[in-house]
Design a protein around this motif. Structure first.
Motif, PDB file in Angstrom:
ATOM      1  N   ARG A   1       0.823  -1.217   0.000  1.00  0.00           N
ATOM      2  CA  ARG A   1       0.000   0.000   0.000  1.00  0.00           C
ATOM      3  C   ARG A   1       0.854   1.263   0.000  1.00  0.00           C
ATOM      4  O   ARG A   1       0.587   2.214  -0.744  1.00  0.00           O
ATOM      5  CB  ARG A   1      -0.903  -0.027   1.234  1.00  0.00           C
ATOM      6  CG  ARG A   1      -1.966   1.052   1.267  1.00  0.00           C
ATOM      7  CD  ARG A   1      -3.061   0.764   0.273  1.00  0.00           C
ATOM      8  NE  ARG A   1      -4.096   1.774   0.285  1.00  0.00           N
ATOM      9  CZ  ARG A   1      -5.160   1.740   1.082  1.00  0.00           C
ATOM     10  NH1 ARG A   1      -5.331   0.732   1.911  1.00  0.00           N
ATOM     11  NH2 ARG A   1      -6.077   2.689   1.008  1.00  0.00           N
TER      12      ARG A   1
ATOM     13  N   TRP B   1       7.279  -1.360  -7.995  1.00  0.00           N
ATOM     14  CA  TRP B   1       6.122  -0.945  -7.203  1.00  0.00           C
ATOM     15  C   TRP B   1       5.697   0.468  -7.575  1.00  0.00           C
ATOM     16  O   TRP B   1       4.500   0.754  -7.689  1.00  0.00           O
ATOM     17  CB  TRP B   1       6.462  -1.018  -5.715  1.00  0.00           C
ATOM     18  CG  TRP B   1       5.320  -0.573  -4.850  1.00  0.00           C
ATOM     19  CD1 TRP B   1       4.265  -1.313  -4.436  1.00  0.00           C
ATOM     20  CD2 TRP B   1       5.108   0.751  -4.322  1.00  0.00           C
ATOM     21  NE1 TRP B   1       3.396  -0.552  -3.677  1.00  0.00           N
ATOM     22  CE2 TRP B   1       3.886   0.721  -3.590  1.00  0.00           C
ATOM     23  CE3 TRP B   1       5.815   1.951  -4.394  1.00  0.00           C
ATOM     24  CZ2 TRP B   1       3.387   1.844  -2.943  1.00  0.00           C
ATOM     25  CZ3 TRP B   1       5.306   3.072  -3.751  1.00  0.00           C
ATOM     26  CH2 TRP B   1       4.105   3.007  -3.030  1.00  0.00           C
TER      27      TRP B   1
ATOM     28  N   ASN C   1       2.060   1.578  -9.241  1.00  0.00           N
ATOM     29  CA  ASN C   1       1.172   2.483  -8.529  1.00  0.00           C
ATOM     30  C   ASN C   1       1.123   3.878  -9.150  1.00  0.00           C
ATOM     31  O   ASN C   1       0.667   4.825  -8.517  1.00  0.00           O
ATOM     32  CB  ASN C   1       1.599   2.569  -7.063  1.00  0.00           C
ATOM     33  CG  ASN C   1       1.223   1.325  -6.286  1.00  0.00           C
ATOM     34  OD1 ASN C   1       0.147   1.229  -5.724  1.00  0.00           O
ATOM     35  ND2 ASN C   1       2.123   0.342  -6.295  1.00  0.00           N
TER      36      ASN C   1
ATOM     37  N   ARG D   1      -4.700   2.389 -12.075  1.00  0.00           N
ATOM     38  CA  ARG D   1      -3.442   2.628 -11.366  1.00  0.00           C
ATOM     39  C   ARG D   1      -3.676   3.065  -9.924  1.00  0.00           C
ATOM     40  O   ARG D   1      -2.802   2.938  -9.102  1.00  0.00           O
ATOM     41  CB  ARG D   1      -2.617   3.693 -12.097  1.00  0.00           C
ATOM     42  CG  ARG D   1      -2.057   3.191 -13.408  1.00  0.00           C
ATOM     43  CD  ARG D   1      -0.916   4.082 -13.871  1.00  0.00           C
ATOM     44  NE  ARG D   1      -0.386   3.606 -15.127  1.00  0.00           N
ATOM     45  CZ  ARG D   1       0.520   2.659 -15.238  1.00  0.00           C
ATOM     46  NH1 ARG D   1       0.957   2.063 -14.160  1.00  0.00           N
ATOM     47  NH2 ARG D   1       0.984   2.295 -16.413  1.00  0.00           N
ATOM     48  N   ASP D   2      -4.862   3.602  -9.653  1.00  0.00           N
ATOM     49  CA  ASP D   2      -5.138   4.053  -8.292  1.00  0.00           C
ATOM     50  C   ASP D   2      -5.846   2.990  -7.463  1.00  0.00           C
ATOM     51  O   ASP D   2      -6.292   3.249  -6.359  1.00  0.00           O
ATOM     52  CB  ASP D   2      -5.990   5.326  -8.319  1.00  0.00           C
ATOM     53  CG  ASP D   2      -7.322   5.123  -9.044  1.00  0.00           C
ATOM     54  OD1 ASP D   2      -7.462   4.089  -9.719  1.00  0.00           O
ATOM     55  OD2 ASP D   2      -8.201   6.009  -8.924  1.00  0.00           O
TER      56      ASP D   2
END
Length: 1080
Positions: free
Chosen positions: A717, A833, A837, A877-878
């Protein structure tokens, strides 16, 4: 139309509804009776040892009862006879001088107990002597009952949504009556416990089903009134219970008395209606029409039913598929239902835990048990009146939040009232009970309004299950007062506040129609077509998406970028070195229990036996001979001493079998030649308390287990780098704090948090290293990362040899984290990562830094953000990925199940061998060092095999060979300690090879978007195995070879499951879940 419109026309609170409520009050009378029955049937009257065995036929027999107690039983601080101890011999001098009794030898009660039956004629405690060492068994009766309630809630909830409310109620009536009476006629405690469990299983349905049935038959504006009326029967019967118990003070007769109302309930069941809402939702419109017509007739509204045909009712509640069967899985299939289930589950657990934490402690305030129970019941009535007015004024949510906060404050305030102020404690406790009851009243109505009709009973069943989890924990939490008097109150307060916080996030239901379907909860009704039509539509959408070239474009793989900027240059080596520093502490902490919790040789402290005469003139060996029995191996017994000095053993050592022994009276003497101090010698964790010593490893690894899940999710996250720092800092702080613990409880809590925090180092650094190297160097990185464990393991035995004091050993093995924190500033974030993201600028920065360090500067200008955006293809992407993504798609589910099983088996085998370093009869330091050094050739072998035969074959082979080694050791005789150690070391080598392989293998199996979640989940499964390993080793009390057999089977199972995983050798790392679903 809505069902509420139909009810309004029929009079939603007429004679029909009132009759239904009255019929439900009869069976609900038994709920508080049985739920609080333990306060009376399991009460422990005043008691002391039966000292009739001390009668010598002379002086003792001629004494009065009071004088017999003086010479036979020591007194407690409050002047009453000790409940669990007696003098080994009559102390007649105490009749003249009762001072200085601390040195007199006492023993546990030898011939049972004598009970004060002025309050209770008989209880479970007096029936089966559930006092002193067995008092926890007595406390467990409430937990056993509520475990039955917990399981029954889940089952009755499902049956009620599947087969109807009415038939489920009848099953509950019959089951509770049969097992309630059977428990009253139990002839031993095991039978009673089983019958109480089944009674709880049956009675749970009365609670959850009865409330739902009544709520579903009334209109919106009357739901509050019905909820309050239905809860008032609980309050009235709670106040009635002490009156019944006062006159029926035999536990068998009391159990029968509180169960008898169910006979009347079974007779009245014939007049109960089925829920018309449930019938319509399940397509049974004709039966629903029948009950609605009956309601109209009783309420004098028959003219309305003349126009309401069954076919009209079928349109009242719109469901996609009337034949669909709902289950508990539907609670987690959609986002808002998942959120609702999570929050209501927490609130129910908190409400029940605090309510019963107060209710089951009626003897804890020093006031008469009957009076306290009556006050607790009576105080609920004003609570119900208060709630009746506030539910509509401020709403359900704020009522729930406020009552829980006030309950927590009352419990918290009671901690500061002195023990001698019993009336004040009872008053504040009763006030807390009032708010707790208000919270319980609110949550029943609130939850009924939150869940849709098609899932209402499943929802309430699940919530009741969660509530009974809290209830089952309440008696166990109260046992913690032995650790610290205020610990139970502290825990109950925190639980209440946690429940209030969760309730704050629930939606308001005041003046809102009851939801009928799951779609009503989700607030979207995207389709009204059948599922048979929906499936082809999904397939068409999928095919359409697949054919769209713009959604599938990916101009290059991340591996192409790494190949251009050197996928194993100085930049990657820097990452490995920095990770190596932090990872060095991992094996030290993971194996720390082998040394800090080691149990040195010990025997009872016999210094108190020195009478200044003959005993004082004996040598140490002679003192041991006359005061401590010897074991089979000739060493002094560790936990027992003679009740009296046996001087004749200096001349004749035979005939010791009949000499009376007692547990150690004044502590132990430890052999500190090997270890200066351990937590064992610090807090005397031996003999009866040896279980606590064994539990320290499990406590640490339970922390590791939960930390793995948390850091895995947080790392996916918020990023790998920041979570690595969090793990470094928090792990170091809790570890150092544990070294300065002043009690075992403090140490155990801090070790839990040390494990929780330190686990982030292993799973985050492993993934970060693998994500920065190219395909051909991944195996090398995997082996190098695992070598940090090997070197740390080998160095740990040397550190432990020189640092033999447990506090300084913890500080020593934690200190490398200081250097790790300093070097963290040079640790890069994972570019994979960042790209996944949508953080392309940061990814570009780190890639340029990598290219510069690896001297591939000419490619820096070609690394544009537009190019990076095409590397990892994701739908959004979000989007925030979570652990649920591991089970949402078929192949990800299979992957998670199989890797989780392999990790569990690998960890169980590895730590099962590692924790048993004293089990083969050789020096602890030598065995630990050898265990570590054997990993070096294992890692070298893995390095060559990973590319030669692949990841899968290496994993399978290593596990099967570990199983073979463990199997061989079963057949090797115990006296061949050297051979057993050699075979175990070979098995340790194979298990280390399997661990090194599975970390790399799993990193390659999971896609970038959930890689850290996958590793967190796998680490969680591994820590379950690690937590289980010490418990498996305890099974040697059953059969010496049983732990080896279990570990052997675990290794073999892991090998079989690993065979079903796909090969990853020379493959690009998957980036998205779609890569897994399409390629494998």
């Amino acid at each position: 139309m809505k069902f509420e419109n139909v009810l309004t026309e029929l009079d939603g609170f007429g004679k029909f509804q009132i009759r239904t409520i009255l019929l439900m009050i009869i069976p609900r009378m038994t709920l508080p009776f049985h739920f609080l029955l333990n306060n009376f049937i399991a009460a422990i009257p005043s008691h002391h040892c039966n000292i009739s065995s001390l009668g010598d036929g002379g002086v003792f027999r001629n004494l009065s009862q009071a004088e017999r107690l003086i010479v036979g039983i020591p007194v407690q601080e409050d002047g009453t006879p000790n409940s669990c101890q007696m003098f080994a011999e009559p102390q007649y001098h105490l009749l003249v001088n009762s001072s200085n009794i601390t040195d007199l030898l006492t023993v546990a009660c030898q011939n049972g107990w004598v009970y004060d039956n002025t309050t209770f004629k008989s209880t479970l405690a007096t029936e089966w002597d559930l006092v002193c060492d067995k008092r926890r068994v007595n406390r467990a009766t409430a937990t056993i009952f509520f475990m039955g309630v917990m399981l029954g809630a889940a089952v009755s909830g499902y049956l009620s949504d599947r087969f109807g409310r009415k038939i489920s109620l009848l099953i509950s009536y019959v089951t509770t009556t049969v097992f309630g009476f059977a428990s009253a006629f139990s002839h031993n405690f095991a039978m009673f416990a089983a019958m109480r469990f089944l009674t709880g299983f049956g009675i749970s349905g009365i609670s959850v089903t009865g409330m739902v049935l009544c709520i579903e038959w009334v209109t919106i504006k009357h739901r509050t009134a019905v909820g309050i009326i239905m809860s008032l029967d609980w309050s009235i019967c709670t106040a009635l219970l002490p009156i019944v118990a006062y006159f029926v003070n035999d536990w068998r007769h009391l159990t029968i008395t509180v169960t008898t109302p169910l006979f009347l309930a079974m007779i009245c069941w014939w007049w109960l209606p089925e829920s018309a809402r449930w019938l319509i939702s399940n397509g049974k419109v004709n039966t629903a029409h029948f009950y609605l017509s009956k309601c109209a007739r009783v309420n004098d509204r028959e003219q309305f039913m003349a126009d309401l045909r069954p076919e009209v009712l079928s349109k009242v509640i719109i469901v996609e598929n009337e034949n669909r069967k709902y289950s508990y899985l539907d609670l987690v299939r959609t986002p808002r239902m998942r959120r609702l289930a999570l929050l209501t589950g927490i609130v129910w657990s908190a409400v029940a835990c605090t309510y019963y934490g107060i209710s089951l402690n009626v003897t804890g305030f020093g006031v008469n048990i009957y009076l306290t129970q009556f006050i607790y019941g009576a105080i609920e009535i004003p609570a119900k009146v208060f709630i009746f007015f506030t539910l509509d004024k401020i709403g359900r949510r704020w009522n729930q939040v406020g009552t829980l906060v006030l309950t927590g404050l009352c419990i918290f305030c009671n901690m500061f009232i002195p023990q001698d102020k019993g009336l004040f404690q009872t008053a504040v406790g009763a006030l807390g009970k009032m708010f707790a009851e208000a919270a319980f009243t609110t949550i029943f109505l609130y939850t009924t309004e939150l869940y849709p009709t098609v899932m209402r009973q499943n929802g309430l069943g699940y919530c009741s299950f969660m509530a009974r989890t809290g209830v089952s924990l309440s008696p166990l939490i109260m046992l913690l007062e032995e650790v610290w008097g205020h610990l139970p109150s502290t825990i109950f307060s925190l639980v209440a506040f946690a429940g209030a916080l969760s309730a704050f996030f629930l939606p308001e239901t005041n003046n809102v129609r009851l939801p009928e379907t799951i779609e009503d909860v989700e607030h979207t009704r995207r389709r009204s077509i059948s599922t048979s039509e929906e499936k082809p539509l999904k397939e068409r959408i999928f095919l359409k998406r697949k054919k769209n070239p713009r959604e599938q474009k990916a101009t290059m793989k991340f591996e192409n970028i790494l190949a251009d900027i050197n996928g194993f240059g100085r930049f990657q080596i820097m990452i490995l070195v920095i990770s190596f520093i932090g990872r060095f502490t991992l094996p030290c902490h993971f194996m720390l229990n082998n040394f800090i919790a080691a149990v040195p040789s010990h025997h009872c402290d016999i210094s108190s036996l020195d009478d200044g005469g003959r005993f004082g003139n004996l040598s140490q060996a002679e003192r041991l001979a006359v005061s401590i029995p010897v074991q089979e191996d000739g060493t002094p017994n560790s936990c027992q001493m003679f009740a009296e000095l046996q001087y004749h053993l200096l001349l004749n050592t035979s005939g010791k079998a009949e000499l009376r022994t007692v547990p150690c009276q004044t502590g132990w003497v430890y052999d500190n030649t090997t270890l200066k101090s351990t937590i064992t010698s610090q807090w005397d964790l031996v003999c009866d308390r040896r279980g606590k010593n064994k539990a320290t490893a499990t406590i640490f690894f339970v922390g590791v287990m939960f930390g793995a899940m948390s850091f895995g999710s947080l790392s996916d996250r918020f990023g790998r780098r920041i979570m690595l720092l969090v793990s470094y800092v928090s792990g170091m702080l809790f570890a150092v704090a544990s070294a300065f613990s002043t009690s075992y409880v403090m140490f155990a809590v801090l070790r839990f948090f040390t494990g929780f925090c330190i686990t982030g180092i292993v799973i985050v650094s492993s993934v970060l290293s693998v994500e920065w190297v190219d395909i051909e160097h991944r195996k090398l990185v995997g082996v190098i990362d695992s070598l940090s464990w090997t070197f740390g393991n080998a160095a740990f035995s040397a550190i432990a040899y020189f640092v033999t004091e447990w506090r300084w050993l913890i500080v020593s093995v934690t200190s490398p984290l200081i250097l790790a924190i300093i070097t963290w500033r040079w640790m890069p974030e994972s570019a994979r990562w960042l790209i996944a993201n949508g953080k392309l600028e940061k990814a570009q920065m780190y890639l340029k830094k990598c290219a510069k360090m690896n001297q591939t500067d000419e490619l820096i200008d070609t690394l544009k953000t537009e190019t990076l955006s095409t590397i990892v293809v994701t739908e959004k992407r979000d989007r925030a990925y979570s652990y649920l993504d591991l089970i949402r798609t078929p192949k990800m589910r299979k992957l998670a199940l199989r890797t989780g099983t392999v990790w569990f088996c690998v960890a169980t085998t590895f730590y099962g061998i590692s924790f048993n370093i004293t089990g083969f009869g050789l020096n602890i330091y030598l065995t630990q060092c050898t265990y570590a050094l054997i990993e070096l050739p294992a890692k070298v072998a893995v390095y060559y095999l990973l590319d030669k035969i692949g990841r899968r074959s290496t994993e399978v082979g290593a596990l099967l060979m570990a199983a073979v080694s463990l199997g061989i050791n079963i057949a090797v005789p115990k006296d061949m300690s050297v051979v057993r150690t050699v075979v175990a070391i070979i098995g340790k080598g194979f298990s280390a090879a399997s661990f090194a392989t599975v970390v790399l293998y799993s990193s390659e199996l999971y896609p970038t978007v959930v890689r850290q979640n996958g590793m967190g989940y796998n680490s969680f499964m591994a820590r379950i195995g690690v937590a289980v390993a010490p418990l498996i080793l305890l099974l040697d009390d059953v059969w010496k070879s049983l732990p080896q057999v279990i570990l052997c089977c675990a290794a073999a199972l892991g090998g079989v499951v690993a065979r079903t995983l796909p090969e990853t050798r020379k493959r690009c790392l998957p980036e998205t879940i779609e890569d897994i679903e399409q390629q494998w």
